[in-house]
Scaffold this active site. Structure first.
Site, PDB file in Angstrom:
ATOM      1  N   HIS A   1       0.834  -1.208   0.000  1.00  0.00           N
ATOM      2  CA  HIS A   1       0.000   0.000   0.000  1.00  0.00           C
ATOM      3  C   HIS A   1       0.866   1.255   0.000  1.00  0.00           C
ATOM      4  O   HIS A   1       1.956   1.277   0.587  1.00  0.00           O
ATOM      5  CB  HIS A   1      -0.995   0.005   1.170  1.00  0.00           C
TER       6      HIS A   1
ATOM      7  N   ASP B   1      -0.268   4.297   1.044  1.00  0.00           N
ATOM      8  CA  ASP B   1      -0.638   5.283   2.062  1.00  0.00           C
ATOM      9  C   ASP B   1       0.036   5.000   3.398  1.00  0.00           C
ATOM     10  O   ASP B   1       0.574   3.921   3.634  1.00  0.00           O
ATOM     11  CB  ASP B   1      -2.165   5.340   2.236  1.00  0.00           C
TER      12      ASP B   1
ATOM     13  N   ASP C   1       6.042   0.948   7.637  1.00  0.00           N
ATOM     14  CA  ASP C   1       4.699   0.588   7.156  1.00  0.00           C
ATOM     15  C   ASP C   1       4.252   1.565   6.086  1.00  0.00           C
ATOM     16  O   ASP C   1       3.567   2.520   6.379  1.00  0.00           O
ATOM     17  CB  ASP C   1       3.737   0.578   8.349  1.00  0.00           C
TER      18      ASP C   1
ATOM     19  N   GLU D   1      -5.156   1.812   2.597  1.00  0.00           N
ATOM     20  CA  GLU D   1      -5.089   0.575   3.396  1.00  0.00           C
ATOM     21  C   GLU D   1      -5.285   0.887   4.861  1.00  0.00           C
ATOM     22  O   GLU D   1      -5.796   0.057   5.609  1.00  0.00           O
ATOM     23  CB  GLU D   1      -3.737  -0.116   3.183  1.00  0.00           C
ATOM     24  N   GLU D   2      -4.858   2.079   5.288  1.00  0.00           N
ATOM     25  CA  GLU D   2      -4.820   2.401   6.722  1.00  0.00           C
ATOM     26  C   GLU D   2      -6.141   2.962   7.231  1.00  0.00           C
ATOM     27  O   GLU D   2      -6.179   3.590   8.284  1.00  0.00           O
ATOM     28  CB  GLU D   2      -3.685   3.406   6.998  1.00  0.00           C
TER      29      GLU D   2
ATOM     30  N   GLU E   1       4.397  -6.050   3.719  1.00  0.00           N
ATOM     31  CA  GLU E   1       4.196  -5.415   5.026  1.00  0.00           C
ATOM     32  C   GLU E   1       5.370  -5.789   5.932  1.00  0.00           C
ATOM     33  O   GLU E   1       5.994  -6.834   5.747  1.00  0.00           O
ATOM     34  CB  GLU E   1       2.890  -5.916   5.650  1.00  0.00           C
TER      35      GLU E   1
ATOM     36  N   HIS F   1       3.170   2.903  12.716  1.00  0.00           N
ATOM     37  CA  HIS F   1       2.236   3.894  13.263  1.00  0.00           C
ATOM     38  C   HIS F   1       2.820   4.634  14.474  1.00  0.00           C
ATOM     39  O   HIS F   1       2.152   5.476  15.057  1.00  0.00           O
ATOM     40  CB  HIS F   1       0.878   3.269  13.655  1.00  0.00           C
TER      41      HIS F   1
HETATM   42 ZN   LIG Z   1       0.785  -1.578   6.351  1.00  0.00          ZN
END
Ligand SMILES: [Zn+2]
Length: 384
Positions: free
Chosen positions: A86, A88, A123, A157-158, A186, A360
């Protein structure tokens, strides 16, 4: 001839896509990707840059849908693998002085050496950089990929699953997403994480009768009536289930509780929200049966579910990949997009650079060498 071009400079301040050099060192490429802010909903500049770079590779068939891109080789090989990631990230940290932000930062002072900080470092812009580096170099002289490859880059995705760019690609371009095996890049710290647990949610509701709390005997307390639900959940011993050789640990928990209207009123309703993370040997219906049996006699309503994914490590393509990586595969407990591939009948694993526990976080970072090592492992396996 169209009368208007929606991409004229007047209507779009970004005159040309940012140029990405896919052949530079993959850790430096990761830093370049971090430098393009792509918080969910703002993936366009990065998607433009990725599309622009991939369009220069004539061997790839390319489709763009919103801010998602599919790029495929058509070598006529017997096997096709999907490498997906992903574009984003979660929002930037709000705490002043956080290093896991935009732009990227090398504490060593020497770009490419040591640790790379920035939003998306783990991520998963390291994984996306590996995808891009592979796409750019897999046809270099001497390289002879023994599998066809489909690269997938997607938005959103997030955030809520309904916005998922991967879900949209499956709906709009499902025929482009066929394959024998999928790898999501990932962060897994360079190990192979197979499959994922499923997730299902319920509301268990108890009812009572409202009354003034000074005369409680005139009513019946719905919160007290929920006590046996909590007791059964607390006493339940979650199972560990072996699926295709990996041990999936389950979890069954009350995750929210609400009831009552005021400080002087006997509550007439109480709702316990329950989340069950179940091993991928079970369908959501089978998982529901487990919870219904445990909470027999209570009013239980299923509110949401997503199937898990079997690791599929017995598939030849998956087995050869695990052998090439050389580390013991592990189960994935959280729900990930591997389940979307599993739904298409494609076994899928997570494999990427970086520690998922840093994802995150305000200090999100990745080791430059971990990104290089991931690229090396995939190149070896693909024969590219
Ligand atoms: Zn991810």
């Amino acid at each position: 001839m169209t009368a208007t071009n929606p991409r004229t400079p007047a209507s779009n301040p970004v005159r040309a896509a940012v140029h990405l050099d896919l052949r530079k060192d993959v850790a430096l490429l990761t830093a370049a990707l971090i430098d393009i802010n792509s918080v969910s909903g703002n993936e366009k500049v990065l998607a433009d840059a990725v599309e622009h770079a991939l369009r220069r590779l004539p061997q790839l068939e390319l489709v763009r849908d919103g801010d998602s891109i599919i790029a495929r080789t058509n070598l006529g090989r017997a096997e096709r693998v999907i490498l997906a990631g992903h574009l984003d990230t979660v929002p930037l940290p709000v705490t002043e002085g956080s290093l896991g932000t935009v732009p990227s930062y090398w504490p060593s002072g020497a770009p490419g050496e040591g640790i790379l900080y920035g939003r998306g470092a783990t991520d998963m812009k390291g994984g996306v950089a590996v995808q891009l580096a592979l796409a750019a170099t897999m046809f270099d002289a001497g390289a002879e990929p023994d599998k066809d490859v489909t690269f997938v880059f997607y938005d959103h995705e997030e955030v809520e699953a309904v916005k998922s760019g991967l879900g949209r690609l499956v709906r709009n371009h499902g025929s482009m997403l066929g394959g024998d095996f999928a790898i999501l890049l990932e962060p897994t710290d360079g190990t192979v994480e197979g499959g994922c647990n499923g997730t299902i949610r319920f509301e268990a509701t108890t009812r009572g009768e409202a009354a003034h709390s000074a005369r409680a005997w005139m009513g019946s307390n719905a919160i007290h009536a929920a006590a046996p639900i909590l007791a059964r959940l607390a006493a339940y011993e979650p199972q560990t289930v072996a699926v295709d050789g990996l041990d999936y640990r389950e979890s069954l928990n009350a995750v929210k509780i609400h009831g009552g209207t005021a400080g002087n009123v006997i509550p007439d309703a109480c709702v316990v929200e329950i989340n069950y993370r179940f091993a991928p040997d079970k369908s959501p219906d089978a998982a529901e049966a487990v919870v219904r049996e445990l909470l027999d006699g209570f009013d239980v309503v299923r509110t949401d579910s997503a199937a898990g994914a079997r690791p599929g490590l017995t598939h030849p393509a998956a087995a050869s990949f695990v052998a090439a990586v050389g580390a013991e595969p592990k189960p994935k407990y959280g729900w990930t997009d591997v389940a979307r591939f599993s739904e298409l009948g494609i076994p899928a694993v997570n494999f990427g650079p970086g520690d998922a526990l840093l994802a995150h976080k305000d200090n999100e970072h990745v080791e430059a060498d971990a990104i290089r090592e991931c690229l090396r492992a995939l190149r070896t396996w693909l024969g590219a």
